[in-house]
Design a protein around this motif. Structure first.
Motif, mmCIF file in Angstrom:
data_model
loop_
_atom_site.group_PDB
_atom_site.id
_atom_site.type_symbol
_atom_site.label_atom_id
_atom_site.label_comp_id
_atom_site.label_asym_id
_atom_site.label_seq_id
_atom_site.Cartn_x
_atom_site.Cartn_y
_atom_site.Cartn_z
ATOM 1 N N ASN A 157 -0.746 -0.540 -0.491
ATOM 2 C CA ASN A 157 -1.305 -0.574 0.669
ATOM 3 C C ASN A 157 -0.393 -0.166 2.066
ATOM 4 O O ASN A 157 -0.615 0.531 2.947
ATOM 5 N N ASN A 158 0.975 -1.034 1.846
ATOM 6 C CA ASN A 158 1.785 -1.039 2.779
ATOM 7 C C ASN A 158 2.705 0.330 3.036
ATOM 8 O O ASN A 158 3.221 0.718 4.097
ATOM 9 N N GLY A 159 2.871 0.753 1.688
ATOM 10 C CA GLY A 159 3.501 2.232 1.641
ATOM 11 C C GLY A 159 2.767 3.464 1.785
ATOM 12 O O GLY A 159 2.581 4.331 2.814
ATOM 13 N N GLU A 160 1.745 3.583 1.026
ATOM 14 C CA GLU A 160 1.107 4.873 0.919
ATOM 15 C C GLU A 160 -0.079 5.014 1.934
ATOM 16 O O GLU A 160 -0.369 6.093 2.645
ATOM 17 N N LEU A 161 -0.752 3.868 2.263
ATOM 18 C CA LEU A 161 -1.697 3.915 3.305
ATOM 19 C C LEU A 161 -1.203 3.521 4.681
ATOM 20 O O LEU A 161 -1.483 4.359 5.493
ATOM 21 N N LEU A 162 -0.634 2.608 4.845
ATOM 22 C CA LEU A 162 0.029 2.322 6.102
ATOM 23 C C LEU A 162 0.953 3.193 6.725
ATOM 24 O O LEU A 162 0.921 3.607 7.605
ATOM 25 N N PRO A 216 -8.333 6.793 19.628
ATOM 26 C CA PRO A 216 -7.341 6.407 18.273
ATOM 27 C C PRO A 216 -7.185 4.863 18.077
ATOM 28 O O PRO A 216 -7.460 4.225 18.904
ATOM 29 N N ALA A 217 -7.306 4.640 16.749
ATOM 30 C CA ALA A 217 -6.930 3.214 16.592
ATOM 31 C C ALA A 217 -6.472 3.116 15.103
ATOM 32 O O ALA A 217 -6.386 4.214 14.220
ATOM 33 N N VAL A 218 -5.657 1.737 14.757
ATOM 34 C CA VAL A 218 -5.166 1.769 13.689
ATOM 35 C C VAL A 218 -5.971 1.595 12.456
ATOM 36 O O VAL A 218 -7.110 0.900 12.762
ATOM 37 N N LEU A 219 -5.661 2.431 11.554
ATOM 38 C CA LEU A 219 -6.518 2.443 10.313
ATOM 39 C C LEU A 219 -6.279 1.134 8.995
ATOM 40 O O LEU A 219 -7.238 0.654 8.522
ATOM 41 N N PHE A 220 -5.181 0.928 9.099
ATOM 42 C CA PHE A 220 -4.674 -0.315 7.970
ATOM 43 C C PHE A 220 -3.859 -1.249 8.412
ATOM 44 O O PHE A 220 -3.202 -1.219 9.401
ATOM 45 N N ALA A 221 -3.884 -2.478 7.929
ATOM 46 C CA ALA A 221 -3.238 -3.567 8.028
ATOM 47 C C ALA A 221 -2.249 -3.866 7.185
ATOM 48 O O ALA A 221 -2.587 -3.700 6.030
ATOM 49 N N LYS A 222 -1.162 -4.355 7.418
ATOM 50 C CA LYS A 222 -0.101 -4.684 6.437
ATOM 51 C C LYS A 222 -0.587 -6.149 5.692
ATOM 52 O O LYS A 222 -1.086 -6.848 6.046
ATOM 53 N N ILE A 223 -0.118 -6.082 4.379
ATOM 54 C CA ILE A 223 -0.455 -7.315 3.755
ATOM 55 C C ILE A 223 0.932 -7.834 3.472
ATOM 56 O O ILE A 223 1.860 -7.437 2.919
ATOM 57 N N GLU A 224 0.993 -9.121 4.173
ATOM 58 C CA GLU A 224 2.191 -9.897 3.896
ATOM 59 C C GLU A 224 2.720 -10.525 2.484
ATOM 60 O O GLU A 224 1.546 -10.484 1.708
ATOM 61 N N ASP A 225 3.928 -10.442 2.370
ATOM 62 C CA ASP A 225 4.325 -11.218 0.989
ATOM 63 C C ASP A 225 3.656 -12.489 0.703
ATOM 64 O O ASP A 225 3.170 -12.864 -0.250
ATOM 65 N N ALA A 226 3.609 -13.392 1.885
ATOM 66 C CA ALA A 226 3.130 -14.837 1.748
ATOM 67 C C ALA A 226 1.574 -14.665 1.336
ATOM 68 O O ALA A 226 1.158 -15.525 0.444
#
Length: 996
Positions: free
Chosen positions: A642-647, A798-808
């Motif tokens: 999610n954080n690498g390939e998508l975001l 334009p708008a952001v597509l993906f959100a970061k998933i945090e470690d916590a």
């Protein structure tokens, strides 16, 4: 000689080319690690010599096939072979990795290795001189897969060498057998038990070359861009793709002369909540393929539903104190809501408890009955007189009848103790799961499908059709046919099912394995009245050809490749037969299995509660789909993708392209003036697009994702190298160049929206909205990028597509869905609660009574459908009581008389004995010199020898496992006689649990 290799393995290509150069005839067989032909040699590829000897080192095999005639070059050759295997192959594997396996430190190392190759080839035609040898073949085979060396520049010597070898007729002949388009380093994940070469740590000291032969530009060595490719890209991009988005008709029907895809996903039982493995194995995989199929303009019908008849439903109804109909209604709604949340786009989602299902099943049965494919046999069945019903396999339990097993809770169809199939009437001490009374054997007349009579036609059909099946489907089907088919019972004395339409048999119903696959037909008949156009197309008259794609997990293969086709072939009414069986392996949860009752793993309804969008789940499951071997769901990998390939990759590129267009060009696609290097980039995009189409046509979704992400990487590389945000502030020429770059990137973004649509439909629609387009197409015959957004086209906001998933958040989810997983990771079990410890008896009668009562309690808990965590403690109590009973029933001997001293010195960790030390009756220490013990020890030694010989002969597990079970049983008897516990592994559970 035979080369055993898995599909796409570059090391297999290496061996075949060596054989061709040596003019040696070899046979290539595609296998998986589980193939019996490999025995214990879990490593691919393997070269099997005519003598039967197997060579698993490809370097040794290459030298055997192509020894060479120049002794002075042997040392050089061997050094290059070792270099290719230990240095180049691991570096390339790490460089091609994606997700959590991606290694950002690989590039400098690979730069150095490529530099070494180019330097060597600057002074000689081949690696060791003027003649090709196995070292050249080894290196060439590693560089051949598409995309192997991204951004290769200033390597003229290497390119000359690469093209020279590529043109050899022996190489071209090998590529006809093992096509280059199939070759990939992803295949190495399925070539050994370590998951490829990722376990090999790269040595950073290798990276002593500071140049950038692999600069982040768009080129690769596998198929260096040719003039023809550039011209094709120029011509295609010069066309504006102005086709209107095709609206799907209300009712989709097949048409003559067109591609007609009928797609089904295995019908799940309505007795559970589907977990992620169930979802990706069937409905999600089928949905991704159906969406791709529609993008290509194929006439596509996707049918799904729930399997609602059979004993599984009755069992669940009893456990929940509901009627079978109520259970079906409840779980149909659960399945339907889960699939809707995941965005599964069935054309029709139905069920098997319909009048249409009853009618069609009975019609097919009548056709089989009339044509002589139905037999009548008298069958012995178990009748529970208390319940006044014949007991189906799932409603009877007892002691396993197989020698050496003795498992006391074997089901009427299979024993979980030894894994063997069981005939219910052969169970020892059978009992009814409902009331716990002993059933009696009665004869009942049943109908059988005469599979041996159908077998010749079925074999002929399999030979014609299996090329479109996944490898595991072919292997499983061939195993069934190899053993020879036997007639199978298709009726049962049950109440919940489709009645048999024969006088005198009205009280019987059809066995679920016979009626469930027919559900695909009946559900289609619920979809439209023209259903026969899909299932009985009469191709010779109408010209309509239907391709049937069926998605399932591997355990469902026999029903779709043998049973269902056999019934339709025997009916001989022109039914559509499966052309493509798409079977997955199993998806596990982290290092264990999914368990709803223990809270382990993510189930369909749980996914909604995580806050992670359904599209991200779809993308991840598509990328982790167990296509060649079992795979595992991992929270860490989900986060990395999610954080690498998508975001960072896809989302970042898409957003920057549109934001720059809005900011610098007023949301209007600027004029494009393409340079030659732009057409080269378009040619590379076309390669990835072609690869995407090739893989998706075969439902290889993991590779489809790999190709679309590479297009996004190319876009990011273009953006970084050109820096349009800088050029737009420069001269007029620089501003024009910035406009061209932004326009190209927006077109790439539009292409990505279309390629992503099968995996992430909601996200793709969002992308279309931001691009201000209705949708997209895929031209599967000519996969070339065209101008999708012409000059002057206005984009949306334009708008952001993906959100970061945090470690916590990931840690929270791991804890929430880990359930009792931690208890399975090697920790010793907690001490038994004294309250649950079995009491100590001195009376044989009292002990027998306690055993009977505890056994009844265990059976009652199990029959309620309770999880193992609930009934296992009660089973432990039962085992303790049985040990006491066995001790009391043993005759006392002079050697067993001094019980008290034994009790004082015993160190056996028996919780029951610790709680009442004064009253302990220890196991009768018969003594190690008694005749009984000696005879048993001798029997154990003989059985142990037998087991070792079977294993050394590479026999299948199904052959030696029963003998192992017998050996363990004998050892347990010895432990009971001597009072010495059986030696074995610590109570740490499964091996997987020992992983740190």
């Amino acid at each position: 000689m035979i080369i055993y290799t898995n599909t796409g393995n570059p090391f297999g290509l290496k061996l075949l080319i060596c054989a061709n150069l040596a003019k040696t005839n070899v046979e290539v067989k595609h296998v998986t690690l589980s193939d019996p032909a490999l025995g214990d040699m879990k490593h691919l590829p393997i070269l099997q010599l005519d003598s039967g000897v197997q060579l698993f080192s490809t370097d040794v095999a290459a030298k055997y096939l192509l020894p060479g005639d120049d002794a002075s070059k042997v040392v050089q050759r061997d050094e290059w072979l070792e270099w290719s295997s230990k240095r180049l192959a691991p570096a390339l594997t790490h460089n091609m990795a994606v997700g959590s396996r991606a290694d950002p430190n690989t590039k400098p190392i690979l730069n150095t290795l490529v530099k070494m190759l180019d330097d060597c080839l600057s002074s000689s035609t081949f690696l060791t001189g003027d003649k090709i040898n196995s070292a050249d073949v080894a290196v060439w085979s590693l560089l051949a897969p598409d995309g192997t060396l991204k951004g290769a520049v200033n390597i003229d010597n290497l390119l000359r060498w690469y093209r020279q070898i590529s043109a050899l007729p022996e190489v071209q002949s090998a590529l006809a057998v093992l096509p280059l388009k199939d070759a990939s380093f992803a295949s190495l994940q399925h070539s050994n038990r370590y998951g490829g070469l990722h376990h090999i740590v790269l040595n950073p000291e290798i990276a002593d070359f500071e140049g950038e032969l692999l600069a982040d530009t768009s080129a690769n060595i596998a198929e260096t861009v040719q003039r023809e490719e550039i011209e094709a890209a120029r011509a295609a991009f010069g066309d504006v793709d102005d086709r209107a988005v095709r609206d799907e008709p209300r009712i989709v029907l097949p048409k003559p002369g067109q591609k007609n895809n009928l797609i089904t996903s295995a019908l799940p039982y309505v007795n559970n909540v589907p977990h992620l493995g169930n979802i990706v194995g069937c409905v999600l995989s089928a949905d991704i393929f159906a969406r791709y199929s529609r993008l290509c303009g194929y006439n596509t019908l996707y049918i799904g539903g729930t399997d609602e008849y059979g004993t599984a439903t009755e069992t669940k109804a009893l456990a929940e104190n509901l009627t079978p109909r109520q259970i079906c209604d409840k779980y149909f709604d659960i399945h339907n809501s889960i699939y809707r949340w995941f965005g599964i786009g069935f054309d029709y989602f139905g069920r098997t408890t319909t009048t249409e299902q009853t009618r069609i099943v009975q019609e097919i049965f009548k056709e089989l009955y009339a044509t002589g494919y139905i037999e009548t046999r008298s069958v012995e069945q178990l009748l529970c007189q208390k319940c006044d019903r014949y007991l189906a396999d799932r409603f009877v339990e007892g002691t396993c009848p197989h020698p050496g097993c003795g498992y006391e809770d074997a089901r009427g169809d299979q024993c979980d103790g030894c894994g063997k199939l069981v005939n219910a009437i052969e169970l020892l001490r059978p009992r009814c799961k409902i009331c716990n009374t002993s059933p009696v054997i009665r004869e009942s007349s049943q109908f059988f499908l005469d599979l041996p009579k159908i077998e010749p036609a079925l074999r002929e059909w399999v030979d014609r059709s299996e090329s479109g099946w996944t490898h595991n489907a072919r292997v499983i089907t061939r195993a069934w046919l190899k053993e020879g088919l036997k007639s199978r019972c298709i009726t049962r004395d049950l109440k919940w099912g489709i009645p048999v339409p024969v006088e005198g048999y009205e009280s019987k119903v059809f066995y679920v394995w016979f009626d469930a696959p027919i559900g695909y037909i009946s559900i289609t008949s619920r979809y439209c009245k023209e259903w026969k156009q899909w299932w009985q197309p009469e191709t010779s008259k109408t010209g309509v050809k239907v391709d049937l794609y069926q998605f399932m997990a591997k355990d469902n293969v026999p029903f779709h490749s043998v049973m269902f086709p056999a019934s339709l072939l025997a009916a001989d009414k022109g039914y559509t037969l499966v052309s493509h069986i798409m079977a997955t392996e199993y998806l596990n949860y982290e290092d264990g299995k999914f368990s709803k009752s223990r809270g382990i793993g993510v189930f369909g309804n749980d996914a909604q509660d995580t806050g992670i969008p359904a599209d991200v789940w779809r993308f991840y499951l598509g990328a982790a789909r167990p296509e060649g071997q079992d795979s595992s769901f991992s929270w860490t990998d989900l986060q990395a993708r999610n954080n690498g390939e998508l975001l960072k990759n896809l989302g970042n590129f898409f957003n920057r392209a549109l934001v720059f267009c809005e900011k610098f060009f007023d949301s209007s696609i600027p004029t494009m003036t393409l340079l030659e290097e732009d057409y080269t980039l378009l040619a590379l995009i076309n390669r990835e697009l072609k690869g995407y189409v090739n893989q998706m046509e075969k439902a290889r979704m993991r590779d489809g994702i790999r190709h679309l992400l590479q297009i996004s990487r190319y876009g990011n590389q273009l953006m970084q190298s050109e820096e349009p945000w800088v050029k737009v502030k420069g001269t007029d020429d620089q501003k024009a160049r910035a406009g061209t770059v932004i326009a190209l990137c927006c077109n790439f973004a539009c292409l990505l929206a279309t390629l992503l649509f099968p995996f992430m439909p909601t996200t793709a629609r969002n992308m279309y909205s931001q691009l201000n387009v209705r949708g997209g197409f895929i031209n599967s015959e000519k996969p070339l990028i065209r101008t999708l957004l012409p000059t002057g086209h206005r984009i949306g906001k334009p708008a952001v597509l993906f959100a970061k998933i945090e470690d916590a958040r990931i840690e929270e989810l791991k804890q929430k869905y880990g359930g009792q997983q931690q208890q399975q990771t090697g920790k010793a079990p907690a001490p038994v609660n004294p309250a649950s410890a079995p009491p100590t008896f001195t009376s044989l009668k009292d002990a027998q009574k306690a055993v009977d009562e505890q056994a009844a309690k265990v059976r009652k808990i199990k029959s309620s459908g309770a999880d193992r965590a609930v009934w296992q403690p009660e089973v432990d109590v039962l085992l303790g009581l049985k040990k006491q009973l066995q001790s009391l029933s043993q005759p006392r001997t002079s050697e067993s008389a001094p019980a008290a001293p034994v009790a004082k010195t015993s160190t056996k960790p028996n919780n029951a004995s610790k709680q009442t030390p004064a009253k302990v009756t220890p196991p009768p220490a018969t003594g190690t010199d008694s005749p009984d013990v000696k005879a048993l020890e001798e029997e154990i030694a003989q059985q142990g020898s037998k087991v070792r010989k079977l294993k050394e002969s590479n026999s299948d597990k199904a052959v030696w496992q029963p003998e192992v079970s017998l050996l363990l049983s004998l050892k347990q008897k010895l432990a009971t006689l001597t009072g010495i516990p059986v030696g074995g592994p610590a109570a740490s559970g499964k091996k997987k649990g020992n992983k740190k």
